[in-house]
Design a protein around this motif. Structure first.
Motif, PDB file in Angstrom:
ATOM      1  N   TYR A 220      26.254  11.042 -31.825  1.00 38.16           N
ATOM      2  CA  TYR A 220      27.520  10.439 -32.247  1.00 38.16           C
ATOM      3  C   TYR A 220      27.532   8.934 -31.955  1.00 38.16           C
ATOM      4  N   THR A 221      28.150   8.193 -32.870  1.00 38.21           N
ATOM      5  CA  THR A 221      28.266   6.740 -32.734  1.00 38.21           C
ATOM      6  C   THR A 221      29.721   6.324 -32.851  1.00 38.21           C
ATOM      7  N   LEU A 222      30.159   5.442 -31.985  1.00 37.69           N
ATOM      8  CA  LEU A 222      31.514   4.913 -32.061  1.00 37.69           C
ATOM      9  C   LEU A 222      31.675   4.152 -33.372  1.00 37.69           C
ATOM     10  N   GLN A 223      32.675   4.511 -34.149  1.00 36.86           N
ATOM     11  CA  GLN A 223      32.866   3.869 -35.450  1.00 36.86           C
ATOM     12  C   GLN A 223      33.149   2.374 -35.301  1.00 36.86           C
ATOM     13  N   ASP A 224      33.922   2.030 -34.284  1.00 35.58           N
ATOM     14  CA  ASP A 224      34.263   0.624 -34.054  1.00 35.58           C
ATOM     15  C   ASP A 224      33.328   0.021 -33.008  1.00 35.58           C
ATOM     16  N   GLU A 225      32.030   0.202 -33.191  1.00 28.51           N
ATOM     17  CA  GLU A 225      31.077  -0.290 -32.190  1.00 28.51           C
ATOM     18  C   GLU A 225      31.035  -1.821 -32.180  1.00 28.51           C
ATOM     19  N   PRO A 226      30.936  -2.416 -31.005  1.00 31.05           N
ATOM     20  CA  PRO A 226      30.999  -3.883 -30.902  1.00 31.05           C
ATOM     21  C   PRO A 226      29.741  -4.608 -31.352  1.00 31.05           C
ATOM     22  N   TYR A 227      28.582  -3.952 -31.329  1.00 29.08           N
ATOM     23  CA  TYR A 227      27.317  -4.613 -31.673  1.00 29.08           C
ATOM     24  C   TYR A 227      26.647  -3.866 -32.828  1.00 29.08           C
ATOM     25  N   ARG A 228      27.027  -4.194 -34.029  1.00 27.24           N
ATOM     26  CA  ARG A 228      26.519  -3.481 -35.200  1.00 27.24           C
ATOM     27  C   ARG A 228      25.111  -3.916 -35.594  1.00 27.24           C
ATOM     28  N   LYS A 229      24.718  -5.112 -35.184  1.00 29.57           N
ATOM     29  CA  LYS A 229      23.423  -5.637 -35.603  1.00 29.57           C
ATOM     30  C   LYS A 229      22.553  -6.100 -34.428  1.00 29.57           C
ATOM     31  N   THR A 230      22.996  -5.818 -33.198  1.00 27.33           N
ATOM     32  CA  THR A 230      22.250  -6.259 -32.014  1.00 27.33           C
ATOM     33  C   THR A 230      21.562  -5.073 -31.349  1.00 27.33           C
ATOM     34  N   TYR A 231      20.249  -5.195 -31.158  1.00 29.32           N
ATOM     35  CA  TYR A 231      19.461  -4.130 -30.522  1.00 29.32           C
ATOM     36  C   TYR A 231      18.962  -4.640 -29.174  1.00 29.32           C
TER      37      TYR A 231
END
Length: 225
Positions: free
Chosen positions: A208-219
């Motif tokens: 599961y992934t938080l829909q409103d995740e703060p880092y969408r493009k940071t790994y």
């Protein structure tokens, strides 16, 4: 002189970036400290996983998430506790170096010590092509979690019809050859996670992934320690 100065600046920047990759950002939290009732079974710290060995980047059996994801997960846990259930975590934040370890492992086709338990029906050389192993993982963004449900009366996992990290159709949410109880258990988990802002991954009932995740493009690549 100018060249030496530029070299020094370059080395300083490199050292800063390297340190940044090792230190946990301030808006990440340890789940056990944030949600004391939560149960941890951190599979990649040990050898009970699809590689059969501990994974690079996991130096302690702790779970880390962004604070935003942890806040949402705390709501899930509180909601479940009132209904006699609780969460068990298998993996949370995952360093990029761990993802790289998975990829390297997938290319070592003769290393199959965990095949019987995790991919008995698949040829290991096809795992990357089939999408079970990837170069990037949402876990490295810090707001994805692998988990299941436990019964608070006996602390046993609910029957989900298949084990965590099993590579095969049985892990898919739409897998039809499940008992009514197994389907119901998956439904409870999925609906509860959705209620507090988490989206499911169709191919893995535990992911599961938080829909409103703060880092969408940071790994991220800081070590779990």
């Amino acid at each position: 002189m100018k060249l030496n100065f530029c070299l020094s600046i370059g080395l300083a920047i490199f050292a800063f970036q390297a340190k940044a990759q090792q230190d946990m950002p301030h808006n990440f939290v340890y789940l056990k400290e944030f949600i004391p009732t939560i149960i941890l079974d951190m599979r990649y710290f040990g050898s009970h996983n699809f590689t059969g060995r501990p994974i690079q980047g996991y130096e302690k059996p702790v779970a880390i998430l962004t604070k935003r994801a942890a806040l949402a997960l705390r709501q899930v846990e509180n909601y479940l506790n009132k209904r006699g259930l609780a969460l068990k975590i298998f993996d949370a934040y995952r360093p990029q170096r761990a993802v790289d370890h998975f990829k390297a492992w997938s290319l070592a086709t003769k290393d199959t010590i965990a095949k019987r338990d995790f991919y008995p029906l698949l040829d290991k050389k096809n795992l990357f092509k089939l999408g079970f192993i990837a170069s990037k993982s949402g876990h490295s963004r810090g707001s994805t979690v692998d988990l299941t449900l436990i019964d608070l009366t006996n602390n046993r996992e609910l029957d989900m019809g298949g084990p965590f990290d099993f590579f095969g159709d049985i892990s898919h949410h739409n897998y039809s050859k499940l008992t009514a109880k197994q389907k119901e258990n998956r439904k409870i988990l999925r609906e509860t996670m959705a209620k507090f802002g988490f989206k499911a991954y169709d191919k893995e009932w535990w992911h599961y992934t938080l829909q409103d995740e703060p880092y969408r493009k940071t790994y991220f690549d800081f070590i779990v320690k």
